[in-house]
Enzyme design. Structure first.
Site, PDB file in Angstrom:
ATOM      1  N   GLU A   1       0.798  -1.228  -0.065  1.00 59.87           N
ATOM      2  CA  GLU A   1      -0.075   0.180   0.065  1.00 59.87           C
ATOM      3  C   GLU A   1       0.776   1.294   0.085  1.00 59.87           C
ATOM      4  O   GLU A   1       1.724   1.552   0.875  1.00 59.87           O
ATOM      5  CB  GLU A   1      -0.812   0.002   1.056  1.00 59.87           C
TER       6      GLU A   1
ATOM      7  N   CYS B   1      -2.633  -6.673   6.744  1.00 58.48           N
ATOM      8  CA  CYS B   1      -1.819  -5.496   6.653  1.00 58.48           C
ATOM      9  C   CYS B   1      -1.789  -5.228   8.208  1.00 58.48           C
ATOM     10  O   CYS B   1      -2.570  -4.954   8.974  1.00 58.48           O
ATOM     11  CB  CYS B   1      -2.754  -4.316   6.005  1.00 58.48           C
TER      12      CYS B   1
ATOM     13  N   ASN C   1       4.823 -16.584   1.907  1.00 61.63           N
ATOM     14  CA  ASN C   1       5.320 -14.903   1.733  1.00 61.63           C
ATOM     15  C   ASN C   1       6.320 -14.838   2.911  1.00 61.63           C
ATOM     16  O   ASN C   1       5.725 -15.284   3.957  1.00 61.63           O
ATOM     17  CB  ASN C   1       4.202 -14.102   1.472  1.00 61.63           C
TER      18      ASN C   1
ATOM     19  N   GLU D   1      10.220 -12.788   3.593  1.00 60.90           N
ATOM     20  CA  GLU D   1      11.748 -13.110   3.570  1.00 60.90           C
ATOM     21  C   GLU D   1      12.488 -14.029   2.637  1.00 60.90           C
ATOM     22  O   GLU D   1      13.271 -14.858   2.803  1.00 60.90           O
ATOM     23  CB  GLU D   1      12.078 -13.810   5.096  1.00 60.90           C
TER      24      GLU D   1
END
Length: 319
Positions: free
Chosen positions: A10, A99, A201, A203
């Site tokens: 974002e 988020c 998802n 690293e």
């Protein structure tokens, strides 16, 4: 064969950046920044502003499919907007439950819903029922708010609601983006317990990380986000073991980004976006710090572009 997704960020990964990065990397899918849904059906221009690719078959110019992400907690309004996005041509709908931003979590959005799996279930179920069956509905989560063991109840909420796919950022909300908080092994545990297709998802900074993540998780679909800004060709590094892009080529890429057609409010946010990008590049390229300091004081596009061009010319002379 690895499937690689360019994830959303974002305020950073806008459509111009998606176009730029999919042009130089072999990504299989992109996900937009989130469209914030509160208590109304949003007007068409909001969707087109964050996903202009809707006007070109919901694909980037290089042909990479783009899924549109929604963020909100009201099942009725989320479903209404998911259906509208599908009507506008979205190839897929993704729902953000990951988020960690305080402003988002304070209004019970994003990762805040990890504390309420039943609400996650209701939102996903409503969106899945509202969107035509041929259009995938997916979600993105973290392992939990604080306890990674919560991930199993959260995944069950998403899966039982009928989602087609799930991205798991392998940290809790409280783990933030700390490298030592990554827990890929939980994705493997999720895979053992659930049938929903998974995307791993967190690293993934290069080829070895990608290979190790797949080995630990048993998942062959990966998503990269922050790293794609640190190293612009990260996609091909992860997928094909390419070397990091040379600094001169990165500067050329910034100039290409600067040459994109900028109209209306896009010209206003360009200075912030290019500064943000440089702040990420500084993690990989020491030279980025000098360029960042050179443009830091400028608030309009023209002097920033001129400074980057001068910087590139100096690189040519000194080569």
């Amino acid at each position: 064969m690895m499937r690689l997704v360019l994830g959303p960020m974002e305020g950073v990964l806008d459509h111009l950046m998606r176009e730029l990065l999919t042009d130089i990397n072999d990504y299989d899918l992109c996900v937009t920044e989130f469209v914030r849904v509160v208590d109304q059906k949003l007007p068409e221009h909001v969707f087109h502003r964050l996903c202009p690719e809707l006007s070109q078959g919901s694909m980037t110019k290089s042909g990479v499919p783009v899924h549109l992400q929604l963020l909100g907690q009201d099942p009725i309004w989320m479903a209404e907007n998911a259906n509208f996005a599908a009507e506008l041509g979205a190839k897929g709908i993704d729902i953000n439950f990951g988020c960690p931003a305080k402003t988002v979590n304070k209004s019970k959005g994003g990762a805040a819903l990890l504390q309420h799996p039943e609400m996650i279930h209701q939102v996903v179920k409503a969106c899945r029922e509202a969107v035509p069956s041929h259009i995938p509905v997916s979600a993105k989560i973290r392992l939990g708010w604080e306890d990674p063991q919560d991930c199993f109840e959260i995944v069950d909420a998403v899966e039982s609601a009928g989602a087609n796919e799930l991205t798991v950022h392998a940290r809790t909300k409280m783990g933030g983006y700390k490298a030592n908080e990554i827990k890929w092994e939980y994705i493997e545990k999720i895979r053992q317990k659930h049938q929903i297709p998974l995307i791993a998802n967190g690293e993934i900074w290069g080829f070895e990380d990608g290979q190790r993540c797949m080995q630990v998780t048993g998942v062959d679909s990966l998503m990269v986000c922050r790293g794609a800004f640190n190293i612009p060709n990260l996609g091909n590094m992860v997928k094909y073991d390419h070397q990091p892009m040379a600094w001169y080529d990165v500067v050329s890429l910034m100039i290409a980004y600067s040459r994109y057609e900028i109209k209306g409010d896009k010209g206003l946010y360009y200075p912030n976006r290019i500064k943000q990008w440089l702040s990420y590049l500084r993690h990989q390229y020491t030279q980025a710090d000098e360029l960042f300091r050179a443009i830091r004081r400028f608030n309009t596009a023209q002097p920033i572009v001129e400074t980057i061009q001068e910087f590139q010319q100096r690189l040519v002379v000194n080569a």
